[in-house]
Design a protein around this motif. Structure first.
Motif, PDB file in Angstrom:
ATOM      1  N   LEU A   1      24.277 -19.411 -28.095  1.00 50.15           N
ATOM      2  CA  LEU A   1      24.520 -18.232 -28.922  1.00 50.15           C
ATOM      3  C   LEU A   1      25.995 -18.050 -29.245  1.00 50.15           C
ATOM      4  O   LEU A   1      26.340 -17.574 -30.337  1.00 50.15           O
ATOM      5  N   ASP A   2      26.868 -18.400 -28.320  1.00 51.68           N
ATOM      6  CA  ASP A   2      28.306 -18.227 -28.557  1.00 51.68           C
ATOM      7  C   ASP A   2      28.834 -19.250 -29.560  1.00 51.68           C
ATOM      8  O   ASP A   2      29.650 -18.920 -30.422  1.00 51.68           O
TER       9      ASP A   2
ATOM     10  N   GLU B   1      12.773 -17.000 -23.512  1.00 55.69           N
ATOM     11  CA  GLU B   1      13.263 -16.571 -22.209  1.00 55.69           C
ATOM     12  C   GLU B   1      14.537 -17.290 -21.812  1.00 55.69           C
ATOM     13  O   GLU B   1      15.358 -16.758 -21.049  1.00 55.69           O
TER      14      GLU B   1
ATOM     15  N   LEU C   1      17.131 -17.809 -23.437  1.00 53.87           N
ATOM     16  CA  LEU C   1      18.338 -17.307 -24.094  1.00 53.87           C
ATOM     17  C   LEU C   1      19.138 -16.361 -23.210  1.00 53.87           C
ATOM     18  O   LEU C   1      20.303 -16.084 -23.492  1.00 53.87           O
ATOM     19  N   GLY C   2      18.521 -15.816 -22.173  1.00 56.85           N
ATOM     20  CA  GLY C   2      19.236 -14.896 -21.297  1.00 56.85           C
ATOM     21  C   GLY C   2      19.465 -13.527 -21.900  1.00 56.85           C
ATOM     22  O   GLY C   2      20.371 -12.803 -21.479  1.00 56.85           O
ATOM     23  N   LEU C   3      18.655 -13.146 -22.871  1.00 60.76           N
ATOM     24  CA  LEU C   3      18.776 -11.845 -23.518  1.00 60.76           C
ATOM     25  C   LEU C   3      17.695 -10.903 -22.992  1.00 60.76           C
ATOM     26  O   LEU C   3      16.739 -11.341 -22.354  1.00 60.76           O
ATOM     27  N   PRO C   4      17.835  -9.590 -23.238  1.00 60.13           N
ATOM     28  CA  PRO C   4      16.817  -8.638 -22.768  1.00 60.13           C
ATOM     29  C   PRO C   4      15.421  -9.013 -23.267  1.00 60.13           C
ATOM     30  O   PRO C   4      15.238  -9.354 -24.441  1.00 60.13           O
TER      31      PRO C   4
ATOM     32  N   LEU D   1      11.334 -11.538 -26.707  1.00 66.86           N
ATOM     33  CA  LEU D   1      12.717 -11.148 -26.956  1.00 66.86           C
ATOM     34  C   LEU D   1      12.751  -9.756 -27.591  1.00 66.86           C
ATOM     35  O   LEU D   1      12.117  -9.516 -28.624  1.00 66.86           O
TER      36      LEU D   1
ATOM     37  N   VAL E   1      18.400  -8.977 -33.252  1.00 69.96           N
ATOM     38  CA  VAL E   1      18.582  -8.942 -31.807  1.00 69.96           C
ATOM     39  C   VAL E   1      19.775  -8.052 -31.471  1.00 69.96           C
ATOM     40  O   VAL E   1      20.869  -8.270 -32.012  1.00 69.96           O
TER      41      VAL E   1
ATOM     42  N   GLY F   1      23.089  -6.607 -30.213  1.00 76.06           N
ATOM     43  CA  GLY F   1      24.301  -7.269 -29.746  1.00 76.06           C
ATOM     44  C   GLY F   1      24.553  -8.619 -30.369  1.00 76.06           C
ATOM     45  O   GLY F   1      25.600  -9.225 -30.136  1.00 76.06           O
ATOM     46  N   ARG F   2      23.595  -9.126 -31.128  1.00 69.58           N
ATOM     47  CA  ARG F   2      23.741 -10.416 -31.804  1.00 69.58           C
ATOM     48  C   ARG F   2      23.340 -10.247 -33.267  1.00 69.58           C
ATOM     49  O   ARG F   2      22.237 -10.602 -33.681  1.00 69.58           O
TER      50      ARG F   2
END
Length: 483
Positions: A83-84, A272, A274-277, A283, A291, A293-294
């Protein structure tokens, strides 16, 4: 100035619709890339008819490159999303790896078979999420009837003619309905000895079939199934599965060679990772499908928990109807985000449901009007023809031929039991056997993923390559036939 890069992961109902929407909205002003393991969109609602021999397999597939203008198709499975760095890393069909950079990302990875910790199920059951599983089931059912017709042992013949379907939702109900008609047609050509007749069991822990639908649809489906002789067992499931049969939760042991697992689906594991909420494996997204914050990432379909604006605190269910419409909104919002336009919130009320029960029978409630019998059957088939993004004439032609000609009762032998395991993150692909170092069966080189491991979803243990032609024997299957 370079054009924005849009990457869509997955070409199911949500991903295909998002790609089609963006291909029209972008009109050459953006580079749209679609990453998918296959080169087709699969129209899942008609998959039971493929397993029943009504539709040829290609009828329920729609070419991605042939129907999506100005969309670049990349064949591969997404393995990691950074994602970064705004990159998607994938494995192609030959084991090679690649990377796609994006300015906007649409995650529409879909879902896979839902597993439960029941002993023996992963080893002896098969799911129903992709073409390989449907083709395997058609061959398997045909084989069991043919083996029963030539067998001498009454107990073995009865076991081969017993078919257990677990899960009485959409898929399980339609598989049992279509399967019962298929076996009835098969025994007319290959009657089993000693008067053994096909036996179908449909199991579910819920109190009725189609528990997620209106009670009237459920009652119609139940009446049709029972009228054909299908044993509908509510409040019952599988406690243990073995090579020779299944132990039910009510204590009965059913001798069978066929266990079809249709208990539902779970989101693709990619979401899952991705480490996101998350919300129960899906997701979490805003009503606009973005999404939190993204702002460059959107998600839709089974992989996304989309707030239901008509039922505060709830999320839209994982259905094709929602995925198809979410894909359109996602495509529109991605296009708007590139031009500074206003983003739409997803809101949709169900317009009704249709359940094909085989032959002329169906259960439907278009616009809330409950229908059954031939009228519901006509509405159901009309709905599918209207909803399919391609192949309408071919599907209609197959339906017409099935109505006037007998079904072809042959095994193609293209898909083996071990190549469609229940425990897979890619039900749309068959697993390949391990081969001698550096080659596939037939001598084709095998590309390895980083670290020397085979490409994603190759079998952890698989039969050794077998000289073609000839069967590949699975060690947990009796020698007299495929379990």
């Amino acid at each position: 100035m370079s054009r924005p890069r849009i990457v869509i992961v997955g070409a199911g109902f949500a991903g295909y619709r998002a790609a089609r929407t963006l291909s029209r909205a972008a009109r050459g002003r953006a580079d749209v890339t679609l990453l998918n393991p296959t080169d087709y969109f699969l129209y899942l609602p008609l998959l039971p008819q493929v397993a029943a021999g009504i539709l040829e397999a290609r009828r329920v597939t729609v070419s991605l490159s042939g129907t999506l203008r100005d969309v670049r198709l990349v064949l591969g499975e997404a393995g990691h999303v950074d994602l970064d760095a705004r990159t998607v890393h994938y494995t192609d069909p030959e084991g090679g790896t690649g990377t796609l950079a994006y300015d906007r990302l649409v995650l529409a990875a879909g879902s896979v078979n839902k597993l439960l910790p029941i002993p023996g199920v992963a080893e002896h059951a098969h799911g129903f999420r992709g073409l390989p599983e449907a083709l395997y089931l058609r061959d398997h059912v045909t084989r069991q009837i043919e083996l029963a017709a030539s067998g001498d042992d009454p107990a073995t013949c009865a076991a081969r003619c017993t078919f257990v379907v677990v899960g009485a939702g959409y898929t399980g109900t339609e598989v049992a309905a279509q399967g019962q008609l298929l076996t009835d047609a098969l025994v007319r050509k290959h009657p089993p000895r000693r008067g053994v007749r096909p036996r179908w069991l449909l199991l579910d822990l819920a109190g009725r079939v189609l528990p997620e639908l209106d009670r009237r649809l459920s009652d119609t489906a139940d009446r049709v199934l029972r009228g054909r002789g299908v044993e509908v067992r509510t409040g019952t499931s599988v406690k243990e599965a073995t090579r020779d049969g299944v132990l039910l939760t009510d204590g009965e042991f059913v001798d069978t060679r066929t266990l079809v697992w249709c208990v539902g689906v779970r989101p693709d594991p990619l979401a899952e990772s991705l480490g996101l909420p998350m919300e129960r494996g899906r997701l979490l997204v805003e009503p606009t499908l973005r999404v939190p914050g993204r702002p460059e990432v959107f998600a839709c379909g089974d992989a996304a928990a989309v707030p239901d604006l008509d039922e505060p605190g709830q999320y839209t269910p994982m259905t094709a109807q929602h995925a198809w419409r979410q894909g359109k909104v996602a495509g529109q919002n991605v296009a708007a985000s590139l031009t500074g336009g206003e983003l739409r919130s997803y809101r949709h009320k169900d317009l009704g449901f249709v359940v094909d029960l085989g032959g002329v029978q169906a259960a439907a409630n278009p616009l809330g009007v409950p229908l059954s019998g031939p009228l519901a059957g006509a509405v159901t088939r009309g709905y599918h023809l209207a909803a399919m993004p391609g192949n309408r004439v071919r599907v209609a032609a197959d339906w017409l031929l099935d109505a006037v000609l007998p079904r072809q009762a042959v095994q193609l032998g293209l898909v083996r039991s071990w190549s469609v395991p229940l425990d897979t993150a890619s039900p749309e692909l068959v697993r390949m056997p391990d081969a001698p170092a550096g080659s596939q069966p037939g001598g084709e080189p095998v590309e390895k993923a980083p670290g020397g491991e085979p490409a994603r979803d190759r079998p952890r243990t698989a039969p050794a390559a077998h000289p073609a032609p000839g069967p590949v024997k699975r060690p947990d299957i009796p020698s007299e036939g495929d379990q």
